[in-house]
Design an enzyme around this catalytic site. Structure first.
Site, PDB file in Angstrom:
ATOM      1  N   ILE A 308       0.753  -1.113   0.062  1.00 41.33           N
ATOM      2  CA  ILE A 308       0.109  -0.038   0.015  1.00 41.33           C
ATOM      3  C   ILE A 308       0.870   1.204  -0.012  1.00 41.33           C
ATOM      4  O   ILE A 308       0.728   2.195  -0.827  1.00 41.33           O
ATOM      5  CB  ILE A 308      -1.084  -0.133   1.188  1.00 41.33           C
ATOM      6  CG1 ILE A 308      -2.040  -1.182   1.193  1.00 41.33           C
ATOM      7  CG2 ILE A 308      -1.621   1.488   1.205  1.00 41.33           C
ATOM      8  CD1 ILE A 308      -2.715  -1.461   2.535  1.00 41.33           C
ATOM      9  N   GLN A 311       2.623   1.712  -3.468  1.00 42.37           N
ATOM     10  CA  GLN A 311       1.475   2.405  -4.317  1.00 42.37           C
ATOM     11  C   GLN A 311       0.902   3.742  -4.043  1.00 42.37           C
ATOM     12  O   GLN A 311       0.896   4.654  -4.949  1.00 42.37           O
ATOM     13  CB  GLN A 311       0.397   1.583  -4.473  1.00 42.37           C
ATOM     14  CG  GLN A 311      -1.041   1.981  -5.017  1.00 42.37           C
ATOM     15  CD  GLN A 311      -0.789   1.843  -6.820  1.00 42.37           C
ATOM     16  OE1 GLN A 311       0.225   1.310  -7.360  1.00 42.37           O
ATOM     17  NE2 GLN A 311      -1.472   2.951  -7.472  1.00 42.37           N
ATOM     18  N   GLU A 312       1.114   4.191  -2.665  1.00 43.83           N
ATOM     19  CA  GLU A 312       0.604   5.463  -2.372  1.00 43.83           C
ATOM     20  C   GLU A 312       1.705   6.659  -2.611  1.00 43.83           C
ATOM     21  O   GLU A 312       1.508   7.524  -3.309  1.00 43.83           O
ATOM     22  CB  GLU A 312       0.256   5.635  -0.853  1.00 43.83           C
ATOM     23  CG  GLU A 312      -1.104   4.890  -0.752  1.00 43.83           C
ATOM     24  CD  GLU A 312      -2.314   5.419  -0.964  1.00 43.83           C
ATOM     25  OE1 GLU A 312      -3.314   4.969  -0.842  1.00 43.83           O
ATOM     26  OE2 GLU A 312      -2.208   6.867  -1.591  1.00 43.83           O
ATOM     27  N   SER A 313       2.983   6.173  -2.163  1.00 44.02           N
ATOM     28  CA  SER A 313       3.988   7.221  -2.359  1.00 44.02           C
ATOM     29  C   SER A 313       5.414   6.824  -2.888  1.00 44.02           C
ATOM     30  O   SER A 313       6.325   7.647  -2.944  1.00 44.02           O
ATOM     31  CB  SER A 313       4.306   7.634  -0.681  1.00 44.02           C
ATOM     32  OG  SER A 313       4.898   6.595  -0.074  1.00 44.02           O
ATOM     33  N   TYR A 438      -5.641   0.508  -8.772  1.00 41.55           N
ATOM     34  CA  TYR A 438      -4.935   0.596  -7.512  1.00 41.55           C
ATOM     35  C   TYR A 438      -5.049  -0.746  -6.765  1.00 41.55           C
ATOM     36  O   TYR A 438      -3.717  -1.253  -6.323  1.00 41.55           O
ATOM     37  CB  TYR A 438      -5.695   1.675  -6.603  1.00 41.55           C
ATOM     38  CG  TYR A 438      -5.481   1.969  -5.131  1.00 41.55           C
ATOM     39  CD1 TYR A 438      -5.964   1.191  -4.283  1.00 41.55           C
ATOM     40  CD2 TYR A 438      -4.540   2.922  -4.973  1.00 41.55           C
ATOM     41  CE1 TYR A 438      -5.737   1.368  -2.767  1.00 41.55           C
ATOM     42  CE2 TYR A 438      -4.062   3.042  -3.655  1.00 41.55           C
ATOM     43  CZ  TYR A 438      -4.574   2.324  -2.512  1.00 41.55           C
ATOM     44  OH  TYR A 438      -4.234   2.647  -1.268  1.00 41.55           O
TER      45      TYR A 438
END
Length: 492
Positions: A308, A311-313, A438
Site C-alpha cells: 500500500i 502504491q501511495e508514495s 489501485y
C-alpha cells in the site's frame, strides 16, 4: 367656490400621478445577483465527471467544484451543486431558471442561442482514440461511418455545422469515458475526447491509443448563465463571474487548480517490476521495521502494508499528491485527524495511521464478504471511499451478480464513471477505474514482496492463492512450482 374645488381636485390628481410615476420609475426588478443574495444560495448545474465534480473518499471534489466554491466564497454565498445527466441538460437548467450558473460547459454556437457564456477559461485539444493493433485512422474522413460520440456534445454540433461529410453515430446512453472503454475493448472503432480525459483513461486502458489531434477545432470551456433576454438585460452575476475568472487567471490560481487535477495524469501510471525491485533495495529497508511493527500490532501482513505504501508514495516520506495528501501512506487531512496522526510526514505516524485506517475499512465491510476478497474490497475503499464501494456492490446486486466477490466488484467499479449507472448510486461519480487499478497494483506488489522476502530465507516464492487471507501468516511454508509473477497480467 366650485372653481376652487375643481382646482384642488386637479392638483390632487396631478400629485397622485406624480407619485405613481415616481414609484414606477424607482421600483426596479432586483438583479440576478441580488436575488441570489436574498435566496442565500447559488444553484450550480454541472455533470458528474473526473473533470468537473464528484465525491471521493474525502468528500466533494473536482476542478470545477473547487473553482465555483472559490467564486461563491468571493461573493459570500453558499452554493448547491445540481447534477445533470449531460452538458446539454446543464444548459437547459440555466435557460429555464433551475440553476443560476452552469460550470464546465463546452461552448458551441447552438448552445449560445440558449445561454450566455463567459469568455472561455480553458482550451483543450481534441484527440481521436482507437485501439492499438487496429487500423489507425489518419484523418477525420477515415472515421466517417465508424465514429461514435456521446449525445449532446459541443463537438457533435461542430461536426454538423462544419463537416457534414462525416457520418457519425451518437449514443444516448453513454458518456465519453464509457465510449473509450468500448474502444479499448475493440467494440468500437474510434471516438473523440479532450486530451485531459484521454490522458486519464490511458492509465487504465493500455490498448487505448491516440490516432491524431484535431488541429482545426479546440474545445473551449466556459460558464453558462441566463441570456440577456432571460433577465431583462441584467449583468450583475455575469460581470462578477468574468471578473473572478480574470482574477484567478492573473494570480495563478487557475493554473494551480489545473495542475492539481490534471498535471499528474501523464506521470502517474503502472511502474514496472524492475523499478519496483530497485526501490525495494533503495528504500524499503528504511521503513521495513515500521511496517512490521504496524503489521504485528493490527494483525496484518506487513508486506501488504508495504505494498500500500509503495502504491501511495513509492515509500517517499515527503511525498505530496496534487490534492495535498501526504506522507508514505498518503493520508488526507480528514483521515489523519480521525487516526490522531499529527504529522503526516512522520514515517512512523503515517504507517501506523494508514494501517489503522485500512483496518477500519476492513472491519466495516459486510460480514458476508470473505477473505481474500474482503481485503481487496477494503483496499478499494481506502482509495475511493467506503460509500462508493457500497454503491458498486448495490449495482451488482441489482443485476443478479454476487456482490461479495472481488472479480465482480472489479467489473463494477468502472461503472461509477458511467451516466447509465451513476443515476442509480447514492454517492455519484467516482474514479472507479483508478480504484480497480489501485487494488490490482497492490496485489502485484504484495506478491512480489512475498517472493522477495521468502527468497531471503532461501525459500521458493509463495503464491497468493484465492483461499488464503493476506493477513499475518501463521508460518512461512514454501510453495513449489509457482508461476513467474507478471505485473502486467490481467489477473491483477
Amino acid at each position: 367656490m366650485s372653481g376652487l374645488r375643481e382646482l384642488l381636485r386637479l392638483l390632487q390628481l396631478i400629485t397622485i400621478a406624480a407619485l405613481t410615476l415616481g414609484l414606477a420609475t424607482c421600483i426596479e426588478r432586483p438583479g440576478l445577483l441580488e436575488q441570489i443574495d436574498t435566496l442565500g444560495t447559488l444553484r450550480v448545474a454541472t455533470v458528474n465527471s473526473a473533470t468537473t465534480y464528484y465525491l471521493d473518499a474525502d468528500g466533494p471534489t473536482g476542478f470545477e467544484y473547487d473553482l465555483i466554491r472559490e467564486f461563491a466564497q468571493s461573493l459570500g454565498l453558499r452554493f448547491d451543486m445540481v447534477v445533470m445527466p449531460d452538458q446539454q441538460a446543464v444548459i437547459d437548467a440555466v435557460a429555464s431558471g433551475h440553476a443560476h450558473i452552469g460550470v464546465g460547459v463546452a461552448v458551441s454556437e447552438p448552445r449560445r442561442e440558449k445561454a450566455r457564456f463567459t469568455p472561455p477559461y480553458d482550451e483543450a485539444k481534441l484527440e481521436v482514440v482507437y485501439r492499438v493493433y487496429k487500423h489507425k485512422p489518419r484523418k477525420l474522413a477515415d472515421l466517417s461511418g465508424d465514429l461514435v460520440l456521446p449525445a449532446h456534445t459541443a463537438f457533435a454540433d461542430w461536426l454538423r455545422a462544419n463537416r457534414p461529410d462525416i457520418e457519425f453515430t451518437v449514443d444516448e446512453q453513454a458518456n465519453t469515458e464509457e465510449l473509450m472503454d468500448r474502444v479499448a475493448a475493440g467494440d468500437l472503432a474510434a471516438t473523440i475526447a479532450s486530451a485531459d480525459i484521454v490522458d486519464m483513461n490511458q492509465r487504465y486502458y493500455p490498448n487505448l491509443r491516440v490516432a491524431f489531434s484535431l488541429d482545426e477545432v479546440r474545445q473551449h470551456t466556459a460558464w453558462a448563465m441566463p441570456g440577456r433576454g432571460d433577465m431583462g438585460g441584467d449583468n450583475t452575476l455575469y460581470n462578477e463571474a468574468i471578473a473572478f475568472l480574470e482574477q484567478v487567471k492573473e494570480n495563478g490560481r487557475l493554473h494551480i487548480l489545473r495542475d492539481r487535477y490534471f498535471g499528474h495524469v501523464k506521470r502517474l501510471g503502472f511502474v514496472g517490476g524492475h523499478e519496483f525491485a530497485r526501490q525495494v533495495d533503495n528504500r524499503l529497508h528504511l521503513w521495513e521495521d515500521y511496517f512490521k511493527r504496524a503489521g504485528e500490532e493490527y494483525g496484518l501482513d506487513w508486506r501488504l502494508l508495504a505494498a500500500i505504501g509503495y502504491q501511495e508514495s513509492h515509500w517517499d516520506k515527503n511525498a505530496v499528491s496534487p490534492t495535498t495528501v501526504r506522507g508514505i501512506m498518503m493520508l488526507t487531512r480528514a483521515a489523519a485527524s480521525d487516526m490522531n496522526v499529527t504529522n503526516r510526514r512522520d514515517p512512523a505516524q503515517s504507517i501506523d495511521g494508514g494501517a489503522r485506517y485500512f483496518v477500519r475499512m476492513l472491519e466495516r465491510m459486510p460480514e458476508e464478504i470473505q477473505q481474500p476478497d474482503r481485503t481487496w474490497f477494503a483496499l478499494a475503499a481506502y482509495n475511493i471511499g467506503y460509500g462508493h464501494v457500497m454503491d458498486a456492490r448495490r449495482l451488482l446486486e441489482d443485476r443478479g451478480r454476487d456482490p461479495n466477490l472481488w472479480v465482480n466488484l472489479r467489473d463494477a467499479l468502472p461503472w461509477l464513471t458511467q451516466e447509465r449507472y451513476i443515476s442509480e448510486t447514492r454517492y455519484g461519480y467516482a474514479r472507479g477505474h483508478e480504484a480497480a487499478t489501485y487494488v490490482g497494483n497492490i496485489r502485484a506488489y504484495f506478491d512480489i514482496l512475498t517472493w522477495m522476502t521468502n527468497n531471503r530465507t532461501a525459500q521458493e516464492p509463495p503464491a497468493l492463492d484465492e483461499g488464503k487471507s493476506p493477513t499475518a501468516p501463521e508460518s512461512e511454508t514454501a510453495v513449489e512450482n509457482t508461476a513467474t509473477i507478471s505485473i502486467d497480467s490481467p489477473a491483477f
